[in-house]
Design an enzyme around this catalytic site. Structure first.
Site, PDB file in Angstrom:
ATOM      1  N   GLU A   1       3.345  37.076 -26.263  1.00  0.00           N
ATOM      2  CA  GLU A   1       3.775  37.981 -25.197  1.00  0.00           C
ATOM      3  C   GLU A   1       3.408  39.427 -25.539  1.00  0.00           C
ATOM      4  O   GLU A   1       2.827  40.151 -24.716  1.00  0.00           O
ATOM      5  CB  GLU A   1       5.303  37.911 -24.995  1.00  0.00           C
ATOM      6  CG  GLU A   1       5.839  36.547 -24.620  1.00  0.00           C
ATOM      7  CD  GLU A   1       6.204  35.668 -25.819  1.00  0.00           C
ATOM      8  OE1 GLU A   1       5.769  35.995 -26.953  1.00  0.00           O
ATOM      9  OE2 GLU A   1       6.911  34.661 -25.628  1.00  0.00           O
TER      10      GLU A   1
ATOM     11  N   ASP B   1       9.815  23.933 -19.859  1.00  0.00           N
ATOM     12  CA  ASP B   1      11.193  23.554 -20.188  1.00  0.00           C
ATOM     13  C   ASP B   1      12.220  24.604 -19.771  1.00  0.00           C
ATOM     14  O   ASP B   1      13.413  24.435 -20.025  1.00  0.00           O
ATOM     15  CB  ASP B   1      11.307  23.261 -21.694  1.00  0.00           C
ATOM     16  CG  ASP B   1      10.822  24.402 -22.563  1.00  0.00           C
ATOM     17  OD1 ASP B   1      10.098  25.286 -22.049  1.00  0.00           O
ATOM     18  OD2 ASP B   1      11.143  24.416 -23.756  1.00  0.00           O
TER      19      ASP B   1
END
Ligand code: UGA
Ligand code: MN
Length: 286
Positions: free
Chosen positions: A223, A140
């Site tokens: 992350e 997205d």
């Protein structure tokens, strides 16, 4: 070993290779065979927006040279509309599937896109060229193609700002005298590396040397967990996007559309029947 360390899987992971193409068959004129390949890893999952997102992103990627797009579905199988999109685009690609283990799907904060990114990581470790570069790009997000030429020279880990994210509308490394000294991010959450998934790239040769590199099943810490597992210190980070002063990627988010069941009683003999059949194939309706 299952559940060996925090964030390591407590249930078996299933990985399926579906198809691949190595040769590019679109916008061939600009290709430089010596440029490092960028392995763009895009996790995705079935929902009404999936085909739209991947069409937009894939068409952006056709404008970039020396790309290999790894589309990894959060599913036991690869979906047909994505398989045909990948064939049509003419990009070098690999199409994988790896469903999130059930135990995580039930958690309050679900670690989105982890099983499928982990499958892609394994693929890159086994098949990626050492001078290549790994980049995670969610389906997205919006990306300026200049970002790819910024990251192409990555040897260890490079970083840059990501726009439209969190309380500050940006997440960025803090850079002084050309070096990263910290992070400017609205959600520190005790993270050593306060960066978004789209805010960094990794040299494939370096990744292969880090035998313990892994992405944890910990929502919000994917992350940070991954970058910590790379044995990285701030001084090794390569600074991109004009010393982290420019935005070349955005954490855009698409509004969700409910997957509806349509009333078609009055349209059995016109185009609406075929139209909605095609939409069903695309996963847009039930
Ligand atoms: C943010 C980060 O940008 C993600 O990289 C991170 O994985 C996520 O938070 C998180 O910490 O969970 P966000 O926009 O909140 O992303 O999440 P989504 O865009 O909904 O999902 C991230 C990626 O995973 C997307 O590419 C999406 O297609 C994929 N995804 C999402 C799955 O594969 N399975 C899911 O069930 C949900
Ligand atoms: Mn997102």
């Amino acid at each position: 070993m299952l559940g060996g360390a925090p964030g390591e899987p407590v249930q078996p992971e299933v990985r399926k290779f579906c198809s691949a193409m190595l040769k590019k068959n679109v916008n061939l004129a600009v290709e430089d065979e010596n440029a490092p390949i960028i392995y763009v890893v895009t996790p995705t999952y079935r929902r009404p927006e999936m085909v739209a997102e991947l069409t937009r992103l894939g068409q952006t990627l056709t404008m970039v040279q020396r790309i290999h797009w790894i589309v990894a579905e959060d599913s036991a199988t690869c979906s047909a509309p994505i398989a045909s999109l990948l064939q049509r685009l003419g990009l070098p690609y690999t199409h994988l599937a790896s469903p999130m283990p059930d135990v995580y799907r039930k958690e309050r904060y679900v670690p989105r896109g982890v099983s499928n990114r982990r499958a892609a990581l394994q693929w890159v470790r086994e098949n990626g060229e050492n001078k290549g570069v790994l980049f995670f790009l969610d389906d997205d997000n919006a990306v300026d193609i200049r970002l790819f030429e910024e990251m192409r020279s990555t040897e260890i880990v490079s970083m840059w700002p990501v726009g439209l994210i969190g309380d500050y509308t940006v997440s960025s490394p803090v850079v002084k005298d050309g070096k990263v000294i910290g992070f400017y991010d609205g959600w520190p959450a005790g993270r050593k590396f306060q960066v978004d998934m789209a805010g960094f790239a990794v040299g494939v040769g370096y990744l292969k040397k880090q035998k313990k590199a892994t992405m944890p099943y910990i929502a919000g810490h994917e992350e940070d967990g991954f970058l910590k597992s790379l044995n990285l210190s701030l001084k090794n980070i390569e600074v991109k996007a004009d010393g982290c002063t420019n935005i070349l990627v955005w954490h855009t988010r698409t509004a969700k559309n409910p997957s509806r069941t349509l009333k078609l009683d009055n349209h059995q003999n016109d185009n609406i029947k075929t139209l909605t059949d095609n939409m069903r194939v695309m996963g847009m309706i039930k």
